[in-house]
Design a protein around this motif. Structure first.
Motif, PDB file in Angstrom:
ATOM      1  N   ALA A  11      45.258  44.923  39.868  1.00  0.00           N
ATOM      2  CA  ALA A  11      45.241  45.225  41.301  1.00  0.00           C
ATOM      3  C   ALA A  11      44.719  44.045  42.107  1.00  0.00           C
ATOM      4  O   ALA A  11      45.369  43.576  43.052  1.00  0.00           O
ATOM      5  N   VAL A  12      43.536  43.554  41.748  1.00  0.00           N
ATOM      6  CA  VAL A  12      43.014  42.355  42.401  1.00  0.00           C
ATOM      7  C   VAL A  12      43.835  41.147  41.980  1.00  0.00           C
ATOM      8  O   VAL A  12      44.261  40.333  42.816  1.00  0.00           O
ATOM      9  N   ASP A  13      44.087  41.038  40.697  1.00  0.00           N
ATOM     10  CA  ASP A  13      44.744  39.880  40.069  1.00  0.00           C
ATOM     11  C   ASP A  13      46.125  40.280  39.532  1.00  0.00           C
ATOM     12  O   ASP A  13      46.229  40.683  38.390  1.00  0.00           O
ATOM     13  N   ASN A  14      47.225  40.160  40.290  1.00  0.00           N
ATOM     14  CA  ASN A  14      47.238  39.578  41.607  1.00  0.00           C
ATOM     15  C   ASN A  14      48.152  40.386  42.529  1.00  0.00           C
ATOM     16  O   ASN A  14      48.905  39.834  43.320  1.00  0.00           O
ATOM     17  N   ALA A  15      48.071  41.728  42.374  1.00  0.00           N
ATOM     18  CA  ALA A  15      48.784  42.558  43.346  1.00  0.00           C
ATOM     19  C   ALA A  15      48.281  42.272  44.751  1.00  0.00           C
ATOM     20  O   ALA A  15      49.053  42.248  45.709  1.00  0.00           O
ATOM     21  N   SER A  16      46.967  42.009  44.883  1.00  0.00           N
ATOM     22  CA  SER A  16      46.420  41.736  46.216  1.00  0.00           C
ATOM     23  C   SER A  16      46.985  40.444  46.796  1.00  0.00           C
ATOM     24  O   SER A  16      47.336  40.382  47.979  1.00  0.00           O
ATOM     25  N   LEU A  45      37.933  41.237  48.323  1.00  0.00           N
ATOM     26  CA  LEU A  45      37.953  42.660  48.643  1.00  0.00           C
ATOM     27  C   LEU A  45      36.559  43.257  48.718  1.00  0.00           C
ATOM     28  O   LEU A  45      36.383  44.466  48.552  1.00  0.00           O
ATOM     29  N   SER A  46      35.559  42.408  48.975  1.00  0.00           N
ATOM     30  CA  SER A  46      34.177  42.875  49.111  1.00  0.00           C
ATOM     31  C   SER A  46      33.680  42.799  50.541  1.00  0.00           C
ATOM     32  O   SER A  46      32.488  42.928  50.800  1.00  0.00           O
ATOM     33  N   GLY A  47      34.596  42.556  51.489  1.00  0.00           N
ATOM     34  CA  GLY A  47      34.202  42.484  52.885  1.00  0.00           C
ATOM     35  C   GLY A  47      34.197  41.066  53.427  1.00  0.00           C
ATOM     36  O   GLY A  47      34.395  40.090  52.697  1.00  0.00           O
ATOM     37  N   ASP A  48      33.973  40.959  54.724  1.00  0.00           N
ATOM     38  CA  ASP A  48      33.980  39.673  55.411  1.00  0.00           C
ATOM     39  C   ASP A  48      32.762  38.847  54.996  1.00  0.00           C
ATOM     40  O   ASP A  48      31.749  39.380  54.532  1.00  0.00           O
ATOM     41  N   ALA A  49      32.864  37.543  55.179  1.00  0.00           N
ATOM     42  CA  ALA A  49      31.790  36.633  54.780  1.00  0.00           C
ATOM     43  C   ALA A  49      31.602  35.561  55.843  1.00  0.00           C
ATOM     44  O   ALA A  49      32.413  35.410  56.764  1.00  0.00           O
ATOM     45  N   ARG A  50      30.530  34.809  55.681  1.00  0.00           N
ATOM     46  CA  ARG A  50      30.193  33.740  56.620  1.00  0.00           C
ATOM     47  C   ARG A  50      30.622  32.371  56.105  1.00  0.00           C
ATOM     48  O   ARG A  50      30.430  31.369  56.799  1.00  0.00           O
ATOM     49  N   PRO A  78      41.824  47.003  31.831  1.00  0.00           N
ATOM     50  CA  PRO A  78      42.423  48.183  32.458  1.00  0.00           C
ATOM     51  C   PRO A  78      41.682  48.673  33.694  1.00  0.00           C
ATOM     52  O   PRO A  78      42.228  49.497  34.443  1.00  0.00           O
ATOM     53  N   ASN A  79      40.459  48.218  33.921  1.00  0.00           N
ATOM     54  CA  ASN A  79      39.702  48.682  35.077  1.00  0.00           C
ATOM     55  C   ASN A  79      40.041  47.948  36.372  1.00  0.00           C
ATOM     56  O   ASN A  79      39.501  48.292  37.431  1.00  0.00           O
ATOM     57  N   ASP A  80      40.925  46.958  36.308  1.00  0.00           N
ATOM     58  CA  ASP A  80      41.352  46.289  37.543  1.00  0.00           C
ATOM     59  C   ASP A  80      42.425  47.152  38.216  1.00  0.00           C
ATOM     60  O   ASP A  80      43.616  46.847  38.202  1.00  0.00           O
ATOM     61  N   GLU A  81      41.956  48.244  38.810  1.00  0.00           N
ATOM     62  CA  GLU A  81      42.828  49.223  39.450  1.00  0.00           C
ATOM     63  C   GLU A  81      42.548  49.272  40.952  1.00  0.00           C
ATOM     64  O   GLU A  81      41.476  48.871  41.414  1.00  0.00           O
ATOM     65  N   TYR A  82      43.507  49.791  41.685  1.00  0.00           N
ATOM     66  CA  TYR A  82      43.352  49.923  43.131  1.00  0.00           C
ATOM     67  C   TYR A  82      42.196  50.851  43.463  1.00  0.00           C
ATOM     68  O   TYR A  82      42.036  51.911  42.851  1.00  0.00           O
ATOM     69  N   ASP A  83      41.391  50.464  44.439  1.00  0.00           N
ATOM     70  CA  ASP A  83      40.239  51.256  44.859  1.00  0.00           C
ATOM     71  C   ASP A  83      40.348  51.511  46.365  1.00  0.00           C
ATOM     72  O   ASP A  83      40.282  50.569  47.161  1.00  0.00           O
ATOM     73  N   PRO A  84      40.528  52.763  46.782  1.00  0.00           N
ATOM     74  CA  PRO A  84      40.649  53.048  48.219  1.00  0.00           C
ATOM     75  C   PRO A  84      39.391  52.720  49.010  1.00  0.00           C
ATOM     76  O   PRO A  84      39.433  52.671  50.246  1.00  0.00           O
ATOM     77  N   ALA A  85      38.269  52.472  48.329  1.00  0.00           N
ATOM     78  CA  ALA A  85      37.021  52.150  49.024  1.00  0.00           C
ATOM     79  C   ALA A  85      36.874  50.662  49.321  1.00  0.00           C
ATOM     80  O   ALA A  85      35.876  50.253  49.923  1.00  0.00           O
ATOM     81  N   TRP A  86      37.813  49.851  48.918  1.00  0.00           N
ATOM     82  CA  TRP A  86      37.712  48.416  49.181  1.00  0.00           C
ATOM     83  C   TRP A  86      37.584  48.123  50.677  1.00  0.00           C
ATOM     84  O   TRP A  86      38.207  48.788  51.515  1.00  0.00           O
TER      85      TRP A  86
END
Length: 555
Positions: free
Chosen positions: A342-347, A409-414, A499-507
């Motif tokens: 999901a992260v690597d590299n569907a995103s 996918l952990s939020g905005d950064a500086r 297998p845990n690299d799955e889509y997370d709706p809380a991202w």
């Protein structure tokens, strides 16, 4: 030839809306069309769903993935990028090996190492069976032959028919700075496993085994195990890759220690010696035997290519890349054997689609913009290598590009990080965009991991095309550096290549949107300007680019 010169329009585009950073959140200086959050979430969720079975090349999951990407490119407003087709065929050979135990004879007694738990092994040679039988083992330190750096671990050594045992990374990987012979803690290409197998083959070695250690490798044994078991892919070759070593693989550190003990050698002492100039390879006095029975399948995989043609200079190209593939079926965790990626590299692929939408909404730029979703990155950058060697659009006319391998996918950064920063004049475009957003450019936090040599931008860099690989840093708006580093550590330990690299709706997609805004601004500046950024003087890719551009139009 122009270098860091910007056109007035390009500079204005990058600087539009520039504001001073607030204490808690960088400003939004983005003046392009909105980056669609719906596109990002929907495409990532679809591409990483179980229905796509982990998107392994040449599987039904590939057919679903490339068809989906092509349709999204069409809906975005792109044109087919390969003479009326959305696809570029990439000829692959698939090999699924069934190794025997790795047996060691001689020394203090026989030793049998178990597949998966003690070692993994495969072959590049396209043969139904390959075999090492009583192949002499030789420890060759870091397995590097770099005359320009005054280093040759193979000096005076004949390893034809033998099996070399190699350390991962470079001799100076434990340095705390970047001043060593091999860049200090920054991994060079000499530290990558791909180079070590290439050099072993050039030296005539029948087998090549790398000793895995988590810190210098920058990933755990679980990553080696999931990546090196099951079907493996390579570019098809008329000679069946018979110029490569018969067997290539990895040993766990524990297995290596047992091997060296059986050979009456001290792995720790030899590892320390291998880091010093003048190291001489050490025959281990033991012999390795292993048989690999191979299932071989030849097939085509596909790159997906869309283009937004240029309005004024359509024969000059700006490139965006992301790999669509992942590992497919893999070692199960809790009964789940689909590595969804999901992260690597569907995103990143979703980001490619969202950028296509945004550029198409703004309309055609002066130069053409190419959107390239490549196959088989996880198998050794095969799809991007194929395009770079068989370009649809001349690389001499490709201005530069941006590669996306996993969005933040952990939020905005500086802050922002340029992987392999300081190499090309694209840095100036990044600096200008970051200034407009009030973001700080931070030093690469893990140069020892060699990330610049581990994704698809490297395939184009090797052919001289300046490529940017940069992403949001770890200083998160919510939680700061501690939260960012914790999120990265959790991903690497628990999700990466598993297998845990799955889509997370809380991202939290705010960081990904920020990245894509910056990528859009840089790409648009390149596409509306007339400059031809180059590699900086002294960079290893500068001479290649100069030769490529020497006879090109658009000087």
């Amino acid at each position: 030839m122009p270098s860091t010169r910007f056109s007035a329009a390009a500079a204005a585009l990058l600087l539009a809306g520039c504001a001073t950073a607030g204490r808690d959140r960088a400003p939004s200086a983005y003046q392009g069309p909105p980056i669609s959050l719906a596109t990002l979430t929907t495409a990532t969720q679809i591409l990483s769903s179980d229905a796509f079975e982990g998107r392994a090349p040449t599987t039904p999951g590939e057919e679903k993935a490339v068809s989906y990407i092509a349709e999204q490119f069409r809906k975005a407003g792109l044109q087919p990028g390969n003479k009326g087709s959305w696809y570029q065929n990439v000829a692959l050979v698939e090999n699924t090996a069934s190794p025997s135990a790795l047996t060691i004879a001689g020394g203090s007694g026989p030793l049998s190492l178990a597949y998966r738990t003690d070692f993994v092994a495969n072959t590049y040679q396209v043969q139904k069976q390959v075999q090492l039988k009583d192949s002499e083992l030789v420890f060759v330190g870091y397995g590097i032959n770099a005359p320009e750096r005054g280093w040759n671990d193979y000096a005076g050594l004949d390893v034809r028919g033998k099996t070399v045992v190699i350390l991962v990374n470079d001799p100076d990987w434990q340095d705390q700075d970047l001043n060593g012979r091999f860049g200090g803690k920054a991994m060079t290409y000499y530290g990558r496993w791909t180079y070590k197998y290439e050099e072993a083959a050039r030296q005539g070695a029948a087998g090549a085994l790398i000793v895995h250690q988590t810190e210098p490798a920058a990933y755990g044994w679980n990553v080696v195990q999931s990546s090196w078991t099951g079907a493996q892919y390579n570019m098809d070759d008329p000679n069946g890759h018979m110029d490569q070593s018969k067997v290539v693989g990895w040993l766990t550190q524990d297995a290596a220690q047992r091997l060296f003990a059986a050979s009456d050698k001290d792995l720790a002492a030899l590892t320390a010696a291998a880091a010093r100039p003048g190291f001489k390879a050490v025959p281990l006095g033991t012999r390795a035997s292993i048989t690999l029975d191979n299932q071989i399948k030849r097939s085509n995989s596909r790159n997906v290519i869309g283009i937004l043609p240029g309005a004024k200079r359509p024969n000059e190209y700006v490139l965006y890349t992301a790999h669509w593939d992942h590992l497919g079926r893999c070692d199960a965790v809790g009964g789940d054997d689909i590595c969804n990626g999901a992260v690597d590299n569907a995103s990143g692929t979703a980001g490619l689609i969202a950028l296509a939408e945004a550029h198409a909404k703004r309309g055609n730029a002066d130069r053409s913009i190419v959107f390239l979703a490549v196959t088989a990155e996880e198998s050794g950058l095969l799809g991007s290598n194929y395009y770079a060697q068989n370009p649809v659009y001349p690389l001499s006319q490709t201005v530069g590009g941006i590669n996306m391998d996993s969005l933040s996918l952990s939020g905005d950064a500086r802050d922002f990080v340029a992987v392999g920063g300081g190499k090309s004049e694209l840095d100036a475009y990044l600096d200008t965009a970051l200034e407009a957003h009030g973001l700080k450019l931070r030093p690469e936090p893990a140069p020892q991991a060699g990330y610049y040599y581990r994704s698809d931008h490297f395939s184009f860099a090797k052919q001289g095309v300046p490529m940017l690989y940069a992403k949001l840093g770890n200083d998160l708006v919510q939680g700061g550096t501690a939260a960012g580093e914790a999120a990265q550590a959790q991903y690497r330990a628990e999700r990466y290549h598993g297998p845990n690299d799955e889509y997370d709706p809380a991202w939290d997609w705010s960081g990904a949107v920020r990245e894509l805004q910056i990528y859009w601004q840089i790409g648009r500046a390149l596409a509306t300007g007339d400059a031809w950024p180059n590699w900086k003087q002294g960079d290893e890719f500068r001479a290649i680019r100069d030769r490529s551009r020497a006879g090109a139009t658009g000087q």
